[in-house]
Motif scaffolding. Sequence first.
Motif, mmCIF file in Angstrom:
data_model
loop_
_atom_site.group_PDB
_atom_site.id
_atom_site.type_symbol
_atom_site.label_atom_id
_atom_site.label_comp_id
_atom_site.label_asym_id
_atom_site.label_seq_id
_atom_site.Cartn_x
_atom_site.Cartn_y
_atom_site.Cartn_z
ATOM 1 N N GLN A 172 0.853 -1.186 0.000
ATOM 2 C CA GLN A 172 0.000 0.000 0.000
ATOM 3 C C GLN A 172 0.887 1.233 0.000
ATOM 4 O O GLN A 172 1.979 1.224 0.567
ATOM 5 C CB GLN A 172 -0.961 -0.006 1.182
ATOM 6 N N SER A 173 0.429 2.287 -0.674
ATOM 7 C CA SER A 173 1.222 3.507 -0.844
ATOM 8 C C SER A 173 0.441 4.714 -0.357
ATOM 9 O O SER A 173 -0.778 4.791 -0.532
ATOM 10 C CB SER A 173 1.552 3.721 -2.327
ATOM 11 N N ILE A 174 1.186 5.653 0.228
ATOM 12 C CA ILE A 174 0.582 6.928 0.627
ATOM 13 C C ILE A 174 1.485 8.059 0.154
ATOM 14 O O ILE A 174 2.663 7.850 -0.163
ATOM 15 C CB ILE A 174 0.366 7.033 2.151
ATOM 16 N N VAL A 175 0.938 9.270 0.144
ATOM 17 C CA VAL A 175 1.705 10.456 -0.217
ATOM 18 C C VAL A 175 1.449 11.535 0.832
ATOM 19 O O VAL A 175 0.336 11.650 1.367
ATOM 20 C CB VAL A 175 1.367 10.942 -1.652
ATOM 21 N N TYR A 176 2.480 12.294 1.155
ATOM 22 C CA TYR A 176 2.409 13.415 2.102
ATOM 23 C C TYR A 176 2.946 14.627 1.350
ATOM 24 O O TYR A 176 4.131 14.669 1.007
ATOM 25 C CB TYR A 176 3.252 13.090 3.335
ATOM 26 N N ARG A 177 2.058 15.592 1.083
ATOM 27 C CA ARG A 177 2.437 16.671 0.173
ATOM 28 C C ARG A 177 1.696 17.956 0.499
ATOM 29 O O ARG A 177 0.517 17.937 0.837
ATOM 30 C CB ARG A 177 2.094 16.232 -1.244
ATOM 31 N N GLN A 178 2.382 19.080 0.335
ATOM 32 C CA GLN A 178 1.739 20.390 0.421
ATOM 33 C C GLN A 178 1.009 20.632 -0.895
ATOM 34 O O GLN A 178 1.628 20.626 -1.963
ATOM 35 C CB GLN A 178 2.767 21.499 0.657
ATOM 36 N N LEU A 179 -0.284 20.820 -0.832
ATOM 37 C CA LEU A 179 -1.083 20.902 -2.049
ATOM 38 C C LEU A 179 -1.013 22.258 -2.757
ATOM 39 O O LEU A 179 -1.274 22.335 -3.954
ATOM 40 C CB LEU A 179 -2.539 20.558 -1.732
ATOM 41 N N GLN A 180 -0.654 23.316 -2.049
ATOM 42 C CA GLN A 180 -0.629 24.636 -2.674
ATOM 43 C C GLN A 180 0.616 24.887 -3.516
ATOM 44 O O GLN A 180 0.650 25.846 -4.276
ATOM 45 C CB GLN A 180 -0.749 25.742 -1.611
ATOM 46 N N ARG A 181 1.655 24.086 -3.359
ATOM 47 C CA ARG A 181 2.902 24.256 -4.134
ATOM 48 C C ARG A 181 3.277 22.930 -4.767
ATOM 49 O O ARG A 181 3.810 22.048 -4.112
ATOM 50 C CB ARG A 181 4.044 24.703 -3.210
ATOM 51 N N MET A 182 3.020 22.808 -6.041
ATOM 52 C CA MET A 182 3.284 21.542 -6.716
ATOM 53 C C MET A 182 4.776 21.262 -6.877
ATOM 54 O O MET A 182 5.167 20.137 -7.147
ATOM 55 C CB MET A 182 2.575 21.504 -8.068
ATOM 56 N N ASP A 183 5.630 22.286 -6.686
ATOM 57 C CA ASP A 183 7.074 22.056 -6.775
ATOM 58 C C ASP A 183 7.711 21.797 -5.412
ATOM 59 O O ASP A 183 8.917 21.627 -5.306
ATOM 60 C CB ASP A 183 7.774 23.222 -7.479
ATOM 61 N N ALA A 184 6.891 21.744 -4.356
ATOM 62 C CA ALA A 184 7.407 21.486 -3.007
ATOM 63 C C ALA A 184 7.809 20.017 -2.879
ATOM 64 O O ALA A 184 7.196 19.135 -3.496
ATOM 65 C CB ALA A 184 6.352 21.826 -1.961
ATOM 66 N N PRO A 185 8.832 19.715 -2.077
ATOM 67 C CA PRO A 185 9.199 18.317 -1.826
ATOM 68 C C PRO A 185 8.017 17.564 -1.217
ATOM 69 O O PRO A 185 7.167 18.152 -0.538
ATOM 70 C CB PRO A 185 10.345 18.418 -0.822
ATOM 71 N N TYR A 186 7.972 16.271 -1.470
ATOM 72 C CA TYR A 186 6.939 15.437 -0.857
ATOM 73 C C TYR A 186 7.471 14.032 -0.609
ATOM 74 O O TYR A 186 8.547 13.674 -1.092
ATOM 75 C CB TYR A 186 5.653 15.435 -1.682
ATOM 76 N N ILE A 188 6.603 9.864 -0.544
ATOM 77 C CA ILE A 188 5.785 8.687 -0.832
ATOM 78 C C ILE A 188 6.303 7.585 0.086
ATOM 79 O O ILE A 188 7.508 7.400 0.238
ATOM 80 C CB ILE A 188 5.896 8.271 -2.310
ATOM 81 N N ALA A 189 5.373 6.878 0.711
ATOM 82 C CA ALA A 189 5.739 5.745 1.567
ATOM 83 C C ALA A 189 5.005 4.506 1.058
ATOM 84 O O ALA A 189 3.840 4.581 0.650
ATOM 85 C CB ALA A 189 5.372 6.020 3.017
ATOM 86 N N ILE A 190 5.721 3.398 1.069
ATOM 87 C CA ILE A 190 5.177 2.128 0.603
ATOM 88 C C ILE A 190 5.382 1.100 1.708
ATOM 89 O O ILE A 190 6.500 0.915 2.199
ATOM 90 C CB ILE A 190 5.898 1.647 -0.683
ATOM 91 N N GLU A 191 4.296 0.459 2.114
ATOM 92 C CA GLU A 191 4.368 -0.609 3.106
ATOM 93 C C GLU A 191 4.088 -1.929 2.406
ATOM 94 O O GLU A 191 3.062 -2.082 1.740
ATOM 95 C CB GLU A 191 3.344 -0.384 4.211
ATOM 96 N N LYS A 192 4.999 -2.874 2.546
ATOM 97 C CA LYS A 192 4.834 -4.185 1.915
ATOM 98 C C LYS A 192 3.786 -4.989 2.665
ATOM 99 O O LYS A 192 3.734 -4.972 3.890
ATOM 100 C CB LYS A 192 6.178 -4.931 1.914
ATOM 101 N N ARG A 193 2.968 -5.673 1.932
ATOM 102 C CA ARG A 193 1.939 -6.535 2.541
ATOM 103 C C ARG A 193 2.575 -7.825 3.070
ATOM 104 O O ARG A 193 3.584 -8.269 2.597
ATOM 105 C CB ARG A 193 0.879 -6.897 1.523
#
Length: 193
Positions: A172-186, A188-193
């Motif tokens: 499963q994958s998730i994303v943590y991101r500032q939505l107002q700046r598309m060029d901001a670092p973000y 992604i985390a992936i947890e293996k089943r």
Amino acid sequence: MGFLSVLSFAHHLISERIQPGDHAVDATAGTGIDTLFLAKQVGRKGHVYAFDVQEEALKLTKARLAREQDVPLASLSLLHHSHDQMQAYLPAAIYGRLAAVMFNLGYLPTEGSDRSTITESSSTLAALEVALSLLKPRGIITAVLYPGHAGGDLEATAVTEWATSLPQVQAQSIVYRQLQRMDAPYVIAIEKR
């Protein structure tokens, strides 16, 4: 109190899943921030493998670790190789047993570094595939992405598409991101089943 920085968020996710004695990988050693974090988390009974293609990055990582004399750290292997060569340089005994793999992509963020030397989508995607195969169940990958620099946008898009396309029975994958700046670092985390 504001939101966590992307790096702090990645560390938070890892700290919830990693235990003393675990094996972990810093796929992009850089200045050693993630290597040190992992070495503290897994402690003296654990082992951390840190990869980087730049000798300067490994020197910076080694210096950061040397400043931590009073803290119990893991056994360490600093490897002057690309993250896509991870499987070739890790002991076969830990395949399927890695607790965490961290990626902090982009370029070496130090004054005077060669900013044209960046992580590339092709090797990063290959490394992510290998990392996922080497994780234990419930093991985690974090990837800090930097779409704000030349080439970083392409890599961020490629990694996002890769993580999005993973079958849910595999991870499963998730994303943590500032939505107002598309060029901001973000992150992604992936947890293996």
